[in-house]
Scaffold this motif. Structure first.
Motif, PDB file in Angstrom:
ATOM      1  N   GLU A 126      35.922  30.048  42.285  1.00 53.80           N
ATOM      2  CA  GLU A 126      37.050  30.986  42.435  1.00 53.80           C
ATOM      3  C   GLU A 126      37.948  30.459  43.541  1.00 53.80           C
ATOM      4  O   GLU A 126      37.486  30.204  44.656  1.00 53.80           O
ATOM      5  CB  GLU A 126      36.470  32.376  42.774  1.00 53.80           C
ATOM      6  CG  GLU A 126      37.458  33.377  43.294  1.00 53.80           C
ATOM      7  CD  GLU A 126      38.547  33.733  42.312  1.00 53.80           C
ATOM      8  OE1 GLU A 126      39.558  32.985  42.244  1.00 53.80           O
ATOM      9  OE2 GLU A 126      38.392  34.752  41.607  1.00 53.80           O
ATOM     10  N   ASP A 127      39.240  30.239  43.207  1.00 58.27           N
ATOM     11  CA  ASP A 127      40.161  29.684  44.203  1.00 58.27           C
ATOM     12  C   ASP A 127      40.734  30.737  45.136  1.00 58.27           C
ATOM     13  O   ASP A 127      41.263  30.416  46.190  1.00 58.27           O
ATOM     14  CB  ASP A 127      41.293  28.919  43.505  1.00 58.27           C
ATOM     15  CG  ASP A 127      42.080  29.808  42.577  1.00 58.27           C
ATOM     16  OD1 ASP A 127      41.443  30.613  41.853  1.00 58.27           O
ATOM     17  OD2 ASP A 127      43.314  29.719  42.569  1.00 58.27           O
ATOM     18  N   GLU A 128      40.658  32.000  44.743  1.00 59.83           N
ATOM     19  CA  GLU A 128      41.156  33.039  45.648  1.00 59.83           C
ATOM     20  C   GLU A 128      40.081  33.319  46.698  1.00 59.83           C
ATOM     21  O   GLU A 128      39.027  33.873  46.385  1.00 59.83           O
ATOM     22  CB  GLU A 128      41.472  34.318  44.875  1.00 59.83           C
ATOM     23  CG  GLU A 128      42.771  34.225  44.082  1.00 59.83           C
ATOM     24  CD  GLU A 128      42.809  35.260  42.964  1.00 59.83           C
ATOM     25  OE1 GLU A 128      43.140  36.417  43.265  1.00 59.83           O
ATOM     26  OE2 GLU A 128      42.482  34.921  41.829  1.00 59.83           O
ATOM     27  N   ASP A 159      35.989  31.882  37.533  1.00 62.93           N
ATOM     28  CA  ASP A 159      37.336  32.428  37.364  1.00 62.93           C
ATOM     29  C   ASP A 159      38.075  31.609  36.304  1.00 62.93           C
ATOM     30  O   ASP A 159      37.814  30.423  36.138  1.00 62.93           O
ATOM     31  CB  ASP A 159      38.087  32.346  38.706  1.00 62.93           C
ATOM     32  CG  ASP A 159      39.417  33.074  38.654  1.00 62.93           C
ATOM     33  OD1 ASP A 159      39.518  34.080  37.920  1.00 62.93           O
ATOM     34  OD2 ASP A 159      40.348  32.634  39.351  1.00 62.93           O
ATOM     35  N   ILE A 210      41.654  31.285  35.991  1.00 57.91           N
ATOM     36  CA  ILE A 210      42.806  30.548  36.524  1.00 57.91           C
ATOM     37  C   ILE A 210      42.402  29.818  37.803  1.00 57.91           C
ATOM     38  O   ILE A 210      42.133  30.418  38.839  1.00 57.91           O
ATOM     39  CB  ILE A 210      44.000  31.483  36.770  1.00 57.91           C
ATOM     40  CG1 ILE A 210      44.397  32.148  35.439  1.00 57.91           C
ATOM     41  CG2 ILE A 210      45.193  30.711  37.338  1.00 57.91           C
ATOM     42  CD1 ILE A 210      45.466  33.189  35.560  1.00 57.91           C
ATOM     43  N   LYS A 242      39.401  41.400  36.521  1.00 59.73           N
ATOM     44  CA  LYS A 242      39.782  41.680  37.905  1.00 59.73           C
ATOM     45  C   LYS A 242      40.909  42.705  37.921  1.00 59.73           C
ATOM     46  O   LYS A 242      41.765  42.647  37.042  1.00 59.73           O
ATOM     47  CB  LYS A 242      40.257  40.384  38.589  1.00 59.73           C
ATOM     48  CG  LYS A 242      39.128  39.421  38.855  1.00 59.73           C
ATOM     49  CD  LYS A 242      39.529  38.376  39.872  1.00 59.73           C
ATOM     50  CE  LYS A 242      40.161  37.173  39.230  1.00 59.73           C
ATOM     51  NZ  LYS A 242      40.429  36.069  40.171  1.00 59.73           N
TER      52      LYS A 242
END
Ligand code: CA
Length: 227
Positions: free
Chosen positions: A7-9, A51, A53, A102
């Protein structure tokens, strides 16, 4: 249990990590997909939260790659902000086991993880080898072994023997066997069952004092090691 979170966030990743660690999971977080494949072979990973994206390679492509690289059994839970049917379908087609939109509540994430873990354990139980007396069924190699000697089975013989062995000591009716092994829902007077029981007896019981496959007249068949 080891969970890999891709997950990049950073906030979302930290939120998942903190929550899962409180539940005694070991959590590793990764921000980009490219480093995941290298990680997979090295670290023990029991579940992946992925995730969609991501920078570089998106979650759907990454999920395909994870499956292509031989990690077929590790459960993948996809996170999607794009809660459209399209993305869900793409994710599941790519090999994900479940998805969560989400934003989500942590309790919901935990419930999904628990459900996936339960399913994984069930599948493993289904793959356990079966045994009746000196007869074993190797469910990975799909062969029977009696008194240490390997017996090759056709796929129908295998399914019949597996169904008998899962239900050992239980008398199975003709209609039960026809339905579960041949998917025939009515006894249409076929003798296919008798023919295959005969094939199996020739392979499994012939030459042995103890006959494992037994006929219960008027009832059906049973596999057991005592008469
Ligand atoms: Ca993202």
């Amino acid at each position: 249990m080891n969970v890999l979170v891709i997950e990049d966030e950073v906030n979302v990743a930290a939120f998942i990590k903190k929550g899962l660690e409180e539940e005694n999971y070991q959590v590793e977080t990764v921000q980009d997909g490219m480093s995941v494949l290298a990680l997979l072979g090295v670290k023990p990973i029991d579940l992946i939260i992925l995730d969609i994206i991501l920078p570089g390679i998106n979650g759907i492509e990454l999920c395909k790659k994870i499956r292509q690289n031989g990690f077929k059994d590790v459960p993948v839970l996809m996170l999607t902000a794009l809660n459209s049917t399209d993305d869900v379908v793409k994710g599941l087609n790519a090999g994900a086991d479940d998805y969560l939109a989400k934003p989500f509540k942590f309790a919901e994430l935990l419930a999904r993880i628990n459900a996936l873990t339960r399913r994984m354990n069930l599948t493993q139980n289904q793959e356990e080898n079966l045994q009746v007396a000196d007869l074993k069924l190797d469910r990975n190699a799909k062969v029977a072994i009696r008194a240490g000697k390997e017996i090759k089975l056709t796929s129908t013989e295998y399914r019949l023997l597996e169904h008998l062995m899962i239900n050992k000591r239980k008398v199975l009716s003709r209609s039960d066997l026809l339905e579960n092994v041949w998917d025939i829902r009515f006894d249409v007077g076929t003798n296919v069952l008798d023919v295959y029981v005969n094939y199996l007896r020739n392979k499994i019981d012939k030459g042995f004092d103890t006959k494992l496959i037994q006929t219960v007249i008027g009832m059906g068949y049973v596999i057991k090691d005592e008469t």
